[in-house]
Write an enzyme that holds these catalytic residues in place. Structure first.
Site, PDB file in Angstrom:
ATOM      1  N   ARG A 184       0.853  -1.196   0.000  1.00 41.86           N
ATOM      2  CA  ARG A 184       0.000   0.000   0.000  1.00 41.86           C
ATOM      3  C   ARG A 184       0.890   1.248   0.000  1.00 41.86           C
ATOM      4  NH1 ARG A 184      -0.686   4.733   2.558  1.00 41.86           N
ATOM      5  NH2 ARG A 184      -0.274   3.707   4.533  1.00 41.86           N
ATOM      6  N   HIS A 205       4.192   4.140  12.990  1.00 37.78           N
ATOM      7  CA  HIS A 205       4.488   4.065  11.554  1.00 37.78           C
ATOM      8  C   HIS A 205       5.621   5.050  11.268  1.00 37.78           C
ATOM      9  CE1 HIS A 205       3.270   3.862   7.185  1.00 37.78           C
ATOM     10  NE2 HIS A 205       3.805   5.069   7.192  1.00 37.78           N
ATOM     11  N   CYS A 224       8.258   9.958  -0.297  1.00 40.76           N
ATOM     12  CA  CYS A 224       7.462  10.997   0.341  1.00 40.76           C
ATOM     13  C   CYS A 224       7.430  12.209  -0.580  1.00 40.76           C
ATOM     14  CB  CYS A 224       8.089  11.373   1.677  1.00 40.76           C
ATOM     15  SG  CYS A 224       7.305  12.812   2.424  1.00 40.76           S
ATOM     16  N   ASN A 274       9.413   4.040   3.915  1.00 43.67           N
ATOM     17  CA  ASN A 274       9.116   3.447   5.207  1.00 43.67           C
ATOM     18  C   ASN A 274      10.365   2.797   5.790  1.00 43.67           C
ATOM     19  OD1 ASN A 274       5.941   3.381   5.513  1.00 43.67           O
ATOM     20  ND2 ASN A 274       6.394   3.052   3.359  1.00 43.67           N
TER      21      ASN A 274
END
Lengths: 314, 314
Positions: free
Chosen positions: B21, B215, B248, B257
């Site tokens: 995702r 996260h 990002c 991530n």
């Protein structure tokens, strides 16, 4: 104030840039003396104060350190800068004490197997060299502090697991032999933050409120997490290298030392002022990048920059 | 046992793989459904259990998630595997509850400015969507848990500094609105371990011994250190993505991530058993690497491998 307290005050964090030594140990090409000068002076202008600049070994064996005396002289000419260099035998010690070096680094292996295989001497003989370093320093009235670094302190490329009580015993032996400061090195990048925290806390107790060094490699991505754990456990002196330079002969594909730029960012976010300008520091990478185009340079701060939208210093 | 306790037991660490995702959110090319199936099933075979697999948005807007229903069906067919998917509006929620999805993720911005700029709605409206999600779920007798993720929880790309008390107030609002679990996201990779530890400890208190999600993005190299700090502060659910996928839009050159493989290694060295085979996990990288040859993949474990000479599990 003791020599070591003057060099590494216990009330702040000191970061040692080992790129000019550990970072050049395994490379096939290295910067010229002039390029090293630019690396050094630009890092000093960015606020770096502790430089490990080479090793007293025959130039035939380690030609990248043939200019170690010039490097030490360069550091002597910079305000508040401190030089450190390795000396691995009596001849190296004698040569080191002929210079203005601020710190002589001796290396001890955590395991007898690695000591014999890598240095062809026992750990007892390695500690005897520490004793000789302190004695020669005192006989000559030299200013240098004696640093004893324990390689493979968290795990060994030969034996695997390393008894942490044994590392503390060796550290105590080094102090007894006259070492002003002891370092523990995760030479092959095996440790996680829990192990680093535990051994650092024990080292803090052993050094009786004094300082000790944690030297980390980022082989398995734990470098910054391990540095953070070391700081939490009381460590106030950490090694790093610009761009994470410094491979490891025992781990193909491994990265090198913990990245100096990222280490500075970590310290600042944790409330430890470093006095280092991160943008100016990251810009120095162009010097070794140009001199060593085949080397891989690491680090996130150099890629993304420090945050611009807020004050990230704690 | 509550739904959330069954999904995320408080006595162990759960790692959520968000590569399918978050890792695909900004890419120009993405794996085919068959390639996603291989990614998913091979990770499941390696021991991964929590998969965020897409977003319920019009395929015209996010074509990489057009197969989100198939992905959820795939996860349903795997033993002990759990699927999560984003729903960002009422239509998305309705679509989600037509599937067998195990977790519906709603997103709230930590700042009003980011909420308006990014989602064109207020934070109050965002929390209302959480309330709607819980109500729709209950009306339908659906099994899914509702996850409310707070973006920019540690710092905002628009406002900069974020008031941590405000994040806790929003988290409390989400719980009051019916969220089963709340996440705090360092969306632009600004935080250091001290801040992560402080907010995580407050979240642990807020959730009353329950679980919450951290996260992290590795933009400035703090990802693993921040994960370590979160674990120390009581966090038991962490997100990561294979190879650190997931850029990002607010930080050019930033990584994504926190790297899932390195996160597994971290957890194991800290004594948190993950049940994941690191070599098998790292080998799955070949699937997205082949499907997205222009993306950069990160991570140290994939490069150096876990240590071979000793048992690195604490």
């Amino acid at each position: 104030m003791s020599r070591v307290a003057a060099a590494y005050p216990a009330d702040r964090v000191s970061l040692r840039e080992v790129g000019l030594r550990d970072g050049l140990q395994l490379v096939n090409a290295w910067p010229s003396t002039d390029e090293k000068r630019e690396w050094l002076t630009r890092e000093h202008a960015a606020g770096v104060r502790h430089f490990e600049v080479g090793s007293f070994l025959p130039a035939s064996r380690m030609p990248q350190f043939a200019d170690v005396r010039q490097m030490i002289d360069m550091v002597s000419g910079l305000d508040h800068a401190r030089s450190a260099a390795l000396a691995l035998n009596e001849r190296g010690l004698a040569d080191a004490f002929e210079t203005e070096v601020d710190e002589v680094v001796c290396v001890i292996s955590a395991t007898e197997e690695h000591s014999q295989a890598n240095m062809r001497r026992s750990r007892v003989e390695a500690i005897d060299l520490v004793r000789m370093a302190a004695r020669m320093r005192d006989e000559r009235g030299h200013k240098a502090i004696v640093n004893a670094g324990i390689a493979m302190a968290f795990g060994c490329s030969i034996t695997g697991k390393v008894d942490q009580a044994e590392v503390l015993r060796l550290a105590g032996g080094c102090i007894e032999a006259g070492a002003d400061i002891v370092g523990i090195a995760d030479t092959v990048g095996i440790a996680g933050p829990r192990q680093v925290a535990e051994l650092s806390a024990a080292m803090a107790r052993l050094s009786g409120g004094g300082v000790f060094i944690v030297h980390l490699h980022d082989t398995r991505g734990m470098g910054i997490a391990n540095a953070s754990a070391a700081l939490d456990a009381g460590c106030r002196v950490l090694d790093g290298s610009l761009g994470g330079l410094g491979g490891c002969p025992f781990a193909p594909g491994a990265t090198g030392n913990v990245v100096f730029e990222d280490l500075v960012f970590l310290c600042e976010t944790k409330g430890f002022a470093t006095g280092i300008d991160l943008d100016a520091l990251a810009a120095v990478r162009s010097v070794p990048e140009h001199a060593m185009p085949k080397e891989k340079f690491y680090g996130a701060i150099a890629r993304a920059g420090p945050p611009r939208m807020l004050d990230w210093r704690a």
